[in-house]
Scaffold this active site. Structure first.
Site, mmCIF file in Angstrom:
data_model
loop_
_atom_site.group_PDB
_atom_site.id
_atom_site.type_symbol
_atom_site.label_atom_id
_atom_site.label_comp_id
_atom_site.label_asym_id
_atom_site.label_seq_id
_atom_site.Cartn_x
_atom_site.Cartn_y
_atom_site.Cartn_z
ATOM 1 N N CYS A 1 13.184 11.818 5.771
ATOM 2 C CA CYS A 1 13.370 11.673 7.337
ATOM 3 C C CYS A 1 14.594 11.555 7.579
ATOM 4 O O CYS A 1 15.033 11.828 8.940
ATOM 5 C CB CYS A 1 13.028 9.947 7.321
ATOM 6 S SG CYS A 1 13.858 9.060 6.197
ATOM 7 N N LYS B 1 0.716 -1.168 0.056
ATOM 8 C CA LYS B 1 0.096 -0.021 0.025
ATOM 9 C C LYS B 1 0.983 1.298 -0.133
ATOM 10 O O LYS B 1 1.616 1.585 0.957
ATOM 11 C CB LYS B 1 -0.760 0.060 1.175
ATOM 12 C CG LYS B 1 -1.980 1.084 1.087
ATOM 13 C CD LYS B 1 -2.577 1.417 2.312
ATOM 14 C CE LYS B 1 -1.904 2.540 3.186
ATOM 15 N NZ LYS B 1 -2.038 3.894 2.436
ATOM 16 N N GLU C 1 9.431 16.279 15.606
ATOM 17 C CA GLU C 1 9.580 16.011 13.889
ATOM 18 C C GLU C 1 8.564 16.987 13.452
ATOM 19 O O GLU C 1 7.478 17.283 13.533
ATOM 20 C CB GLU C 1 9.390 14.914 13.337
ATOM 21 C CG GLU C 1 9.858 14.716 11.970
ATOM 22 C CD GLU C 1 9.593 13.411 11.585
ATOM 23 O OE1 GLU C 1 8.384 12.664 11.615
ATOM 24 O OE2 GLU C 1 10.417 12.854 10.698
ATOM 25 N N SER D 1 5.208 7.372 9.798
ATOM 26 C CA SER D 1 5.395 8.295 11.178
ATOM 27 C C SER D 1 5.557 7.134 12.409
ATOM 28 O O SER D 1 4.931 6.314 12.551
ATOM 29 C CB SER D 1 4.156 9.277 11.338
ATOM 30 O OG SER D 1 3.076 8.363 11.570
ATOM 31 N N THR D 2 6.086 8.090 13.531
ATOM 32 C CA THR D 2 6.210 7.073 14.765
ATOM 33 C C THR D 2 4.916 6.769 15.235
ATOM 34 O O THR D 2 4.712 5.708 15.766
ATOM 35 C CB THR D 2 7.045 7.990 15.447
ATOM 36 O OG1 THR D 2 8.275 8.269 15.283
ATOM 37 C CG2 THR D 2 7.289 7.211 17.060
ATOM 38 N N GLU E 1 10.364 1.671 10.011
ATOM 39 C CA GLU E 1 11.362 2.907 9.667
ATOM 40 C C GLU E 1 10.507 4.176 9.973
ATOM 41 O O GLU E 1 9.471 4.478 9.025
ATOM 42 C CB GLU E 1 11.689 2.784 8.254
ATOM 43 C CG GLU E 1 12.165 1.618 7.866
ATOM 44 C CD GLU E 1 13.734 1.338 8.446
ATOM 45 O OE1 GLU E 1 14.332 2.261 9.118
ATOM 46 O OE2 GLU E 1 14.396 0.182 8.570
HETATM 47 P P1 NAD Z 1 2.027 8.213 8.235
HETATM 48 O O1 NAD Z 1 2.619 7.533 9.232
HETATM 49 O O2 NAD Z 1 0.814 9.093 8.363
HETATM 50 O O3 NAD Z 1 1.810 7.161 6.845
HETATM 51 C C1 NAD Z 1 2.572 6.309 6.458
HETATM 52 C C2 NAD Z 1 1.677 5.016 5.482
HETATM 53 O O4 NAD Z 1 1.150 4.415 6.487
HETATM 54 C C3 NAD Z 1 0.798 5.664 4.619
HETATM 55 O O5 NAD Z 1 0.665 4.581 3.536
HETATM 56 C C4 NAD Z 1 -0.578 5.534 5.418
HETATM 57 O O6 NAD Z 1 -1.690 5.665 4.900
HETATM 58 C C5 NAD Z 1 -0.172 4.369 6.176
HETATM 59 N N1 NAD Z 1 -0.941 4.594 7.746
HETATM 60 C C6 NAD Z 1 -1.012 5.479 8.440
HETATM 61 N N2 NAD Z 1 -1.795 4.957 9.685
HETATM 62 C C7 NAD Z 1 -1.874 3.572 9.608
HETATM 63 C C8 NAD Z 1 -2.199 2.465 10.554
HETATM 64 N N3 NAD Z 1 -2.591 2.881 11.642
HETATM 65 N N4 NAD Z 1 -2.062 1.342 10.053
HETATM 66 C C9 NAD Z 1 -1.456 0.982 8.951
HETATM 67 N N5 NAD Z 1 -0.978 1.747 8.020
HETATM 68 C C10 NAD Z 1 -1.138 3.111 8.160
HETATM 69 O O7 NAD Z 1 3.265 8.945 7.521
HETATM 70 P P2 NAD Z 1 3.375 9.922 6.426
HETATM 71 O O8 NAD Z 1 3.053 11.304 6.902
HETATM 72 O O9 NAD Z 1 3.092 9.184 5.087
HETATM 73 O O10 NAD Z 1 5.250 10.147 6.167
HETATM 74 C C11 NAD Z 1 5.624 10.804 7.037
HETATM 75 C C12 NAD Z 1 6.603 10.322 8.072
HETATM 76 O O11 NAD Z 1 7.158 9.231 7.700
HETATM 77 C C13 NAD Z 1 7.603 11.252 8.724
HETATM 78 O O12 NAD Z 1 7.650 10.816 10.246
HETATM 79 C C14 NAD Z 1 8.996 10.578 8.287
HETATM 80 O O13 NAD Z 1 9.952 10.862 9.175
HETATM 81 C C15 NAD Z 1 8.641 9.231 8.041
HETATM 82 N N6 NAD Z 1 9.565 8.269 7.205
HETATM 83 C C16 NAD Z 1 10.648 7.653 7.816
HETATM 84 C C17 NAD Z 1 11.330 7.350 7.028
HETATM 85 C C18 NAD Z 1 12.500 6.306 7.570
HETATM 86 O O14 NAD Z 1 13.074 5.381 6.565
HETATM 87 N N7 NAD Z 1 12.837 5.955 8.494
HETATM 88 C C19 NAD Z 1 11.524 7.473 5.553
HETATM 89 C C20 NAD Z 1 10.561 8.340 5.231
HETATM 90 C C21 NAD Z 1 9.661 9.006 6.016
#
Ligand code: NAD
Length: 491
Positions: A287, A178, A389, A232-233, A253
């Site tokens: 990130c 997804k 963040e 996200s965390t 991650e």
């Molecule tokens: P997000 O957590 O909102 O969403 C990430 C993905 O998870 C999306 O596909 C979303 O639809 C899905 N998702 C959200 N809630 C979920 C749940 N409860 N169960 C299953 N899936 C769920 O993050 P975002 O806003 O898309 O991305 C930004 C974040 O990602 C930032 O915190 C950034 O630091 C992090 N990030 C980390 C890395 C790394 O390698 N550590 C790389 C890129 C981005």
């Protein structure tokens, strides 16, 4: 491959592009113009069930194909990504707001190199054996996990999506994947590429939808045995709460708040040039961006002059324009969040040295979500601005006088993803690298990428490592076979 003006995205299940059973759709907005340009299925647990059935049918034969067979198909996908560079880059920029030149130069080439790298990895992946002198021999089989889930974020859409899918497929798993609902278009085009490449039906299933409906259904599905998640965390914690009691394999991650530590003896020009990139590339939405810049006091004033002069030159504007160094941030929601963080920094007593405002370009981007690159000074290490963040074009400046102080500031975070060090003193670089709590340390560089190295963070930045053999091991189960040489063997 052409991109028409309006995009109806479909799920890719069992080798076909199909409508969601949920019959619910979300709007897809171009953040550079604020306009709706397409619709995305908001898939639900019925759609996930359907994808899992398709994957179950495909698994027995895919998992027993030869490495050469998988190599050829994955390599073909890599070639087709390269052939469709322009359409994929345009999709990425339209969905995400990042400059088109950046999508072309970084995002899409890195997506094809992910497939190419893991296509070759499976040709070299070998198992260990442990001999017990004359008594027995152990060998470790590494078998595919089964059906696995891959969930990725919006900041580097196809690049991070393929970073998970490619090793999962190479290792012989069938995948339910997804992408972010905010940036689904490039992965929809990837579905078409997989069909053209001859990937057997059901081996990869790409579902579209948001976290609560589609993502959580993938995480909770009992037949999906491993979850590889980047995001996200906050979401990572939700996912762990569901997946851990089901004893699923988990790779998380998550977020970062990375220190960029600059000593007075650094290579100045290289440091300034790279620090501009590590602060503001992709509108600061990486990130790995160094959002906390920590500078030795003796060079602080000189740093401010040269850094701010560089920031001033970062033109914010239409991502289709080659002259734009910064495009739009990804959505209205994220725009509001970042602007809110800048306001908070002011309330905490921070001084905005440059930026701090929304930008309203003329012409087609007048209603887009643009923010000036922003530099803030005067905040303590423990305030929200320095602890949480922001994930936008915002950095803070802090100073130190001793190496110990630099280390304390660098480690003053709940996150531990990456860190950058600028110094010509090799002993100091190694000392600091040992002591910084992060999964990745760059010395005199940033975002240099070697796909063989372990990638991931500590503390609230996640658990597990991606990349190279770490990824191949995550997507396989180790099974040890101990073979005794016979009753007389040990005499
Ligand atoms: P997000 O957590 O909102 O969403 C990430 C993905 O998870 C999306 O596909 C979303 O639809 C899905 N998702 C959200 N809630 C979920 C749940 N409860 N169960 C299953 N899936 C769920 O993050 P975002 O806003 O898309 O991305 C930004 C974040 O990602 C930032 O915190 C950034 O630091 C992090 N990030 C980390 C890395 C790394 O390698 N550590 C790389 C890129 C981005």
């Amino acid at each position: 491959m052409n991109l028409s003006n309006y995009q109806y995205i479909q799920n890719y299940i069992g080798g076909e592009l199909i409508e969601p059973l949920s019959k619910v759709y979300l709007d897809n907005i171009n953040p550079a113009t604020g306009e709706k340009f397409g619709q995305i299925p908001n898939s639900n647990s019925d759609d996930v069930d359907r994808a899992v059935s398709a994957a179950k049918k495909a698994f027995p034969s895919w998992s027993t194909t030869t490495p050469e067979f998988r190599f050829k198909i994955l390599n073909r996908i890599a070639e087709l990504i390269d052939d469709n560079l322009h359409a994929l880059a345009l999709a990425e920029t339209t969905d995400n707001g990042k400059p088109l030149w950046l999508s072309k130069r970084v995002d899409i080439p890195r997506a094809s190199s992910n497939f190419r790298f893991f296509a070759t990895a499976i040709m070299h992946f070998a198992s260990e054996s442990h001999s017990m002198e004359n008594e027995a021999i152990n060998y470790t089989l590494r078998q595919p996990v089964g059906i696995v889930g891959c969930i990725s974020p919006w900041n580097l859409p196809l690049y991070l999506f393929t970073w998970k899918i490619a090793p999962a497929l190479a290792a012989g798993n069938c995948v339910i994947a997804k992408p972010s609902e905010v940036t689904p278009l490039s992965s929809f085009l990837l579905s078409k590429i997989c069909i053209e490449a001859g990937l057997p039906e059901g081996v990869l299933n790409i579902l579209h939808g948001d976290g609560p409906s589609c993502g959580s259904s993938i995480v909770a599905h009992p037949e999906i045995k491993a979850i590889s998640f980047t995001g996200s965390t906050r979401a990572g914690k939700n996912i762990a709460e569901i997946a851990a009691p089901m004893f699923k394999k988990l790779s998380l991650e998550l977020g970062g708040k990375n220190p960029n530590v600059i000593f007075a003896d650094c290579d100045w020009d290289k440091m300034i040039k790279t620090t501009l990139q590590s602060s503001f590339s992709n509108q600061g939405q990486i990130c790995l961006c160094g959002s906390r810049i920590i500078i030795e006091k003796s060079i602080y004033e000189k740093f401010k002059i040269d850094f701010l002069a560089g920031v001033k030159k970062l033109k914010v504007g239409d991502p289709m324009d080659d002259a734009s160094k910064q495009g739009a941030v990804v959505s209205k929601l994220h725009f509001d969040k970042v602007i809110g963080c800048i306001e908070q920094a002011k309330q905490e007593g921070g001084t905005i040295l440059i930026g701090g405002n929304a930008v309203q370009p003329e012409g087609r981007c007048a209603n887009g979500y643009f923010i000036e690159p922003t530099v803030i000074e005067g905040l303590g290490a423990h305030c929200k601005t320095n602890m949480e963040e922001i994930f936008g074009p915002v950095v803070t400046l802090q100073t130190f006088e001793t190496e110990e102080e630099a280390l304390t500031l660098a480690n003053c975070s709940d996150y531990g993803l990456a860190s950058t060090l600028w110094t010509q003193d090799i002993s100091r670089a190694n000392r600091m690298a040992q002591k910084i709590n992060a999964g990745i340390i760059w010395v005199n560089c940033w975002l240099l990428r070697d796909l063989r190295t372990p990638f991931g963070g500590v503390k609230n930045s996640g658990v597990g490592r991606e990349g190279g053999w770490d990824a191949m091991r995550f997507f396989t189960e180790a099974k040890n076979v101990c073979v005794h040489f016979g009753s007389d063997a040990h005499r």
